[in-house]
Design an enzyme around this catalytic site. Structure first.
Site, mmCIF file in Angstrom:
data_model
loop_
_atom_site.group_PDB
_atom_site.id
_atom_site.type_symbol
_atom_site.label_atom_id
_atom_site.label_comp_id
_atom_site.label_asym_id
_atom_site.label_seq_id
_atom_site.Cartn_x
_atom_site.Cartn_y
_atom_site.Cartn_z
ATOM 1 N N GLU A 24 7.580 -2.932 -0.475
ATOM 2 C CA GLU A 24 7.721 -1.707 -1.259
ATOM 3 C C GLU A 24 9.146 -1.185 -1.350
ATOM 4 O OE1 GLU A 24 6.931 2.150 1.435
ATOM 5 O OE2 GLU A 24 5.175 0.862 1.295
ATOM 6 N N ARG A 57 1.366 1.237 7.127
ATOM 7 C CA ARG A 57 2.550 0.445 6.833
ATOM 8 C C ARG A 57 2.131 -0.803 6.068
ATOM 9 N NH1 ARG A 57 4.842 4.371 7.364
ATOM 10 N NH2 ARG A 57 6.587 4.941 8.746
ATOM 11 N N ASP A 92 -1.609 2.757 -0.182
ATOM 12 C CA ASP A 92 -0.530 3.707 -0.425
ATOM 13 C C ASP A 92 0.793 3.112 0.041
ATOM 14 O OD1 ASP A 92 0.385 6.408 -1.218
ATOM 15 O OD2 ASP A 92 0.888 6.616 0.907
ATOM 16 N N HIS A 137 3.214 5.419 -1.882
ATOM 17 C CA HIS A 137 3.616 6.006 -0.595
ATOM 18 C C HIS A 137 3.673 7.533 -0.700
ATOM 19 C CE1 HIS A 137 5.722 4.650 3.326
ATOM 20 N NE2 HIS A 137 5.250 5.882 3.504
ATOM 21 N N GLN A 138 2.593 8.109 -1.219
ATOM 22 C CA GLN A 138 2.554 9.555 -1.412
ATOM 23 C C GLN A 138 1.587 10.255 -0.471
ATOM 24 O OE1 GLN A 138 0.655 9.434 -5.581
ATOM 25 N NE2 GLN A 138 -0.308 11.246 -4.701
ATOM 26 N N ALA A 139 0.980 9.519 0.449
ATOM 27 C CA ALA A 139 -0.021 10.136 1.326
ATOM 28 C C ALA A 139 0.551 11.306 2.118
ATOM 29 C CB ALA A 139 -0.615 9.089 2.272
ATOM 30 N N PHE A 140 1.820 11.207 2.489
ATOM 31 C CA PHE A 140 2.464 12.268 3.286
ATOM 32 C C PHE A 140 2.858 13.464 2.432
ATOM 33 C CE2 PHE A 140 6.138 10.620 1.211
ATOM 34 C CZ PHE A 140 7.086 11.630 1.252
ATOM 35 N N LYS A 174 -3.040 10.686 15.772
ATOM 36 C CA LYS A 174 -3.358 11.939 15.082
ATOM 37 C C LYS A 174 -3.930 11.703 13.687
ATOM 38 C CE LYS A 174 -0.152 14.873 17.627
ATOM 39 N NZ LYS A 174 0.979 15.851 17.553
ATOM 40 N N ILE A 175 -3.377 10.744 12.940
ATOM 41 C CA ILE A 175 -3.869 10.483 11.588
ATOM 42 C C ILE A 175 -5.237 9.816 11.638
ATOM 43 C CG2 ILE A 175 -3.438 9.233 9.446
ATOM 44 C CD1 ILE A 175 -0.429 9.499 10.047
#
Length: 331
Positions: free
Chosen positions: A263, A234, A258, A295-298, A154-155
């Protein structure tokens, strides 16, 4: 159901409280990340709720089982941080949120591309200092470029559609081909062909043993000089040492991340007053053609609403003995 929510922030509490009005679960919000030493806090709860940087290893699951935990609710799509075999042995059900922000993550990947290309982050700082010189800000047009999308779930599919809208020639690699994307003109090729032909490569595949360090010295050697590499999936898809070497030689001309393979001890927390201990991460920050977000893409309003709603719905279905389609493991 009594739920121990590990590793929570204010925004988690805001959105989960709103969603819980329809479910009525008894939620205990906990600040610590889930790890062996903190797992005992879950005592007296029916379920534990984990985020992507929580530890779901066999050792942690053993402690959770001792505390009476029967369910692990992941408020994420990825589940590589959870030992499913250990969950089976402990008779703990595991469920997740499979797709909460495909467009948001894809859009963030494109934002990294555009920022690196047109260097708007550097231009912003220049203008604030009344420096209006254009030297060093030369970009390129996305139109007509060849972009490779690794993984067209989906992404990845959303990213491919955006890139096609820019007028890019879009190459894709996935075990399963998407007929809708092919109808848009997306070309499915081998991974070797994608690496060799793409001027821009964006990663949207899951982390599995087969994909760990997918980007390494050998695969980087197949790519064009100056390639733009984007990773919003990831961190361990990229071997950091190898990409640093490729940045030094110019094989990688732009790097947008990201996620980062180490991390867990960095992201989602404020370390501005700490001495950075990760030498590889510190080295990445020295490159002017590297852009890193934490890790802010979501992180969109829609995504947080969806995460809260689906997570609590999963637990309600499990509590009532109903089928839960988002279950990864149920024993």
């Amino acid at each position: 159901m009594k739920i121990a929510f590990f590793n929570t922030k204010r925004y988690d509490r805001r959105f989960f409280d709103a969603a819980n009005a329809q479910h009525g679960h008894d939620i205990t919000y906990l600040d610590p990340r889930l790890e062996v030493n903190s797992a005992v806090i879950a005592a007296g709860h029916d379920a534990a709720c984990l985020f992507v940087n929580d530890d779901g290893s066999a050792a942690v699951i053993e402690v959770l089982a001792e505390q009476g935990i029967k369910h692990l609710a992941l408020r994420s799509a990825g589940f590589n941080h959870v030992d499913l075999k250990a969950a089976e042995q402990a008779v703990i059900t595991v469920c997740r949120v499979p797709a909460y922000s495909p467009h948001g993550v894809a859009e963030h990947a494109i934002a990294l591309m555009m920022t690196l290309n047109r260097m708007t982050h550097r231009a912003f700082n220049r203008v604030r200092e009344s420096n209006f010189a254009l030297e060093g800000l030369l970009g390129f047009e996305m139109h007509g470029r060849t972009a490779g999308v690794v993984g067209t779930g989906k992404i990845g599919a959303a990213a491919a559609r955006i890139l096609a809208g820019f007028g890019c020639r879009v190459l894709a690699y996935d075990v399963y081909e998407n007929d809708e994307l092919k109808a848009l003109g997306v070309e499915y090729v081998t991974l070797d062909e994608l690496f060799a032909q793409s001027e821009i490569i964006t990663l949207h595949c899951p982390l599995m043993p087969e994909t760990e360090h997918l980007i390494n010295a050998d695969t980087l050697a197949q790519m064009q000089d100056g390639v733009m590499l984007i990773n919003t999936s990831r961190g361990k898809l990229i071997h950091t040492d190898s990409v640093i070497d490729a940045l030094k030689t110019g094989r990688v001309g732009h790097l947008g991340l990201d996620v980062y393979e180490e991390e867990d001890e960095l992201f989602f927390e404020d370390h501005s007053g700490d001495i950075l201990q990760d030498d590889e991460f510190a080295r990445l920050l020295t490159f002017p053609n590297v852009l890193i977000t934490g890790h802010q893409a979501f992180f969109t309003r829609h995504a947080l609403e969806e995460i809260a709603s689906v997570t609590l719905t999963n637990l309600t279905q499990l509590e009532r003995g109903k089928p839960c389609p988002n279950t990864l493991a149920s024993w």
